[in-house]
Design an enzyme around this catalytic site. Structure first.
Site, PDB file in Angstrom:
ATOM      1  N   VAL B  12     -35.349 -40.968  15.202  1.00 53.14           N
ATOM      2  CA  VAL B  12     -34.520 -40.359  14.159  1.00 53.14           C
ATOM      3  C   VAL B  12     -34.413 -41.256  12.925  1.00 53.14           C
ATOM      4  CG1 VAL B  12     -32.230 -39.467  13.588  1.00 53.14           C
ATOM      5  CG2 VAL B  12     -33.218 -39.006  15.835  1.00 53.14           C
ATOM      6  N   GLU B 184     -36.643 -37.964  28.386  1.00 50.82           N
ATOM      7  CA  GLU B 184     -36.533 -39.427  28.421  1.00 50.82           C
ATOM      8  C   GLU B 184     -37.043 -39.954  29.765  1.00 50.82           C
ATOM      9  OE1 GLU B 184     -34.934 -41.201  25.907  1.00 50.82           O
ATOM     10  OE2 GLU B 184     -34.447 -39.403  24.750  1.00 50.82           O
ATOM     11  N   LYS B 199     -21.481 -33.271  23.432  1.00 48.43           N
ATOM     12  CA  LYS B 199     -21.586 -32.354  22.295  1.00 48.43           C
ATOM     13  C   LYS B 199     -20.482 -31.297  22.345  1.00 48.43           C
ATOM     14  CE  LYS B 199     -26.546 -33.139  21.763  1.00 48.43           C
ATOM     15  NZ  LYS B 199     -27.878 -32.780  22.301  1.00 48.43           N
ATOM     16  N   GLY B 299     -35.499 -33.783  17.827  1.00 47.74           N
ATOM     17  CA  GLY B 299     -36.763 -34.078  17.170  1.00 47.74           C
ATOM     18  C   GLY B 299     -36.545 -34.840  15.881  1.00 47.74           C
TER      19      GLY B 299
END
Lengths: 397, 397
Positions: B12, B184, B199, B299
């Site tokens: 990122v 991962e 989240k 992404g």
């Protein structure tokens, strides 16, 4: 305190007053100050809640310095245009759900607002309650936005959903929807695609910075020609028929093109699941990829939510014009871009179609086939050899 | 000019630098001024584009007054927490994609930022590139927001899609996804639902004003227990299995409840079509109804889009804390609310199930049935009479 005058008290206008009263506390916290409805303007006899003055004269509103924000929910381009202009000239912010006026006069009204240091905001003009113009023009603005697709007319989406699910013809679905009050008495703006076309012009402005009045140039076909056979053809290929608004920026950024047309939407496409009166808009940015915004595209309460959201932005002093234009607005070009089409033919065309490499499926007494990407002229030429061709559906890739 | 330092240059962080360079013009117009990457901090050997300084020492960044905004893409709660705190204390705005840190320390860090007159923004922490926190906390804020549902973990959504479409087991799907680099090396945070839970805490804060650290209290089940038989049961009722995050505000507004759990999503539900690595979040407001935001939830490029969107907000001087809290934060309550479940039983249970009014469908060697809304205790009691019961899926209404 922010004082609000609502001009045009039909479904949406009354919803705005209702939300300012019912959600007073939420609005106050969001806006950072009290927001109060002060006036309702209408030529009809309407009832106003306590503390809200009724008037038929726009001068009453413009003469009252307690009014900071005018909500225009009159519709059309007559009185709505005149009153909006006067409100902006008098230094009032204007918030609207009137897509017809934004598409016809948005270029001029935004310039007028900017010159007076006020805002002309119109989140409610596309997608009803769905936050779409704000996320596109703010959150996604660091992207190079190159495309937008959507289902932006709830009435036609409802009719197409009924035709598919109930297996009825367009006239039958329209008659029933009229009876239930789901479409206007004069449904032409919805059914002929004009409403969707206006919204596409507004979306293209948000994404590409194009002119609102490109509206008039967008090739548009409505849903009155969609038949049960089209529904069957779409089902044969595992998809559905939707009225799609589509726009793309050219690689150079100098021009954009688009259309409003009934289209075949494959089951794997995110717009496939958008049924009934729901709307959805997909924007494409060079970093974010495709992002979709989905919800109720019309109705009193959702549309009021978008109008009040704009009032809150104004109250918080968020600047109106998020982004200065990149330079010249990209010009609209209706160049005849190649597009795939879903069409029907008589069954004796199977061999020719398969020779051309077109996927073919049985459909009623004949065939449905997916044509490759061709211009309109190429498609017409290719089809002269085939019998029984119908008006084809565009294919949404 | 806005000077940016990126701390943590993995996927990122590098995407953010790349976007600031590649979309320099778009960013400049959106922000109203130049935005330049000045530093990249990492303990690994990395390559920096021309004009960007590499450092391993956070003090280099904090000592340079040209740095206005620090991007924290380190991840975790160790150095990320320490550096974020120091950056905020030094008067720098901080933008992050680090949901673990926001969930664990968001309450404290936002307060710290507010005290210093700077922003701590984290749009990228939920839904990758999808604008979701901004539209909820700004555009929809005049609504009374009472619910949020979502698919917020792309890896598990990809695994469940593979299990369904390829007909493979969870271990087989996981092995293949590891091989392709889609999950991962240590997939526990995704697979066990911890990432989705964080989240959900962030979404609940945006909607209800609840505490971020309610995260730890949310009942959570991951997807490692989802079997091929669950997939069959969902298909038997015409739906799919998704890892769903779910939250509701109580009627009084004093408390909220929620869960992360594999759930049966009927085909007509808007989340049904959310497949592969895509994410979607549905918020419910009392005027707007249900609104869904959909796109790539992870992404490099999408997540960078959200980080840069926050930098643009800061550059435009948009105030950080959109809305002051309504008062006390609603408390989390894991009260055992009744919920419908999709479960399996041996075929000899059909008569009992039908007597109870449960819809029943054949599924493999046995049956699948939809239980009515029951508490966990009631469901367990009712099921003691049945054989061969599996861990049930929640039903998303």
């Amino acid at each position: 305190m922010i004082g609000v005058a609502v001009m045009g008290c039909g479904v949406v206008g009354c919803g705005v007053v209702q939300m300012l009263i019912k959600n007073k506390e939420e609005v106050r916290r969001a806006a950072g100050r009290d927001v109060a409805p002060l006036y309702m303007l209408d030529i009809r006899d309407i009832a106003a809640p306590e503390g809200v003055k009724l008037t038929r004269d726009v001068n009453d509103i413009l003469a009252d310095s307690a009014v900071n924000v005018v909500v225009e929910t009159i519709g059309g381009v007559g009185a709505a245009y005149d009153f909006t202009k006067r409100a902006l000239e008098s230094g009032r912010h204007v918030v609207t759900s009137n897509k017809e006026l934004v598409a016809a006069r948005g270029d001029e009204l935004i310039k007028l607002a900017a010159g007076r240091g006020v805002s002309y905001l119109y989140e409610a003009s596309v997608g009803g309650g769905i936050p779409v113009l704000h996320p596109i023009t703010r959150c996604l603005r660091a992207n190079r936005l190159t495309g937008v697709d959507g289902i932006v007319n709830g009435s036609t989406n409802y009719l197409l959903t009924q035709m598919r699910d109930q297996g009825v013809s367009f006239p039958a679905a329209l008659g029933e929807a009229k009876r239930l009050g789901y479409v206007e008495a004069d449904p032409a703006a919805d059914v002929e695609g004009w409403d969707a076309r206006r919204k596409l012009a507004i979306l293209a402005n948000a994404c590409f910075g194009s002119r609102f009045d490109d509206d008039a140039k967008i090739p548009t076909a409505g849903i009155s020609g969609v038949t049960e056979a089209d529904m069957e053809a779409a089902a044969a290929f595992g998809g559905a028929v939707k009225l799609i608004t589509h726009a793309r920026l050219s690689d150079s950024g100098d021009s954009w093109t688009g259309w409003v047309h009934p289209a075949f939407v494959p089951a794997a496409h995110p717009l496939y699941g958008v049924n009934d009166v729901f709307n959805a808009i997909i924007a494409h940015g060079n970093f974010v990829g495709d992002v979709m915004f989905y919800g109720r595209g019309a109705g009193r309460e959702p549309t009021a939510s978008a109008v009040v959201g704009d009032i809150v932005e104004i109250a918080r002093g968020v600047s109106p014009a998020a982004v200065p234009p990149a330079g010249e607005a990209p010009a609209f070009s209706a160049a005849d871009a190649p597009i795939r089409r879903l069409a029907r033919a008589a069954s004796d065309a199977r061999e020719s179609l398969e020779r051309l490499g077109c996927p073919v499926r049985p459909c009623g007494d004949g065939l449905a086939f997916l044509a490759p990407a061709l211009t309109r002229a190429e498609f017409s030429a290719a089809c002269q050899e085939l019998n029984g061709l119908s008006e084809p559906l565009y294919v949404l890739e």
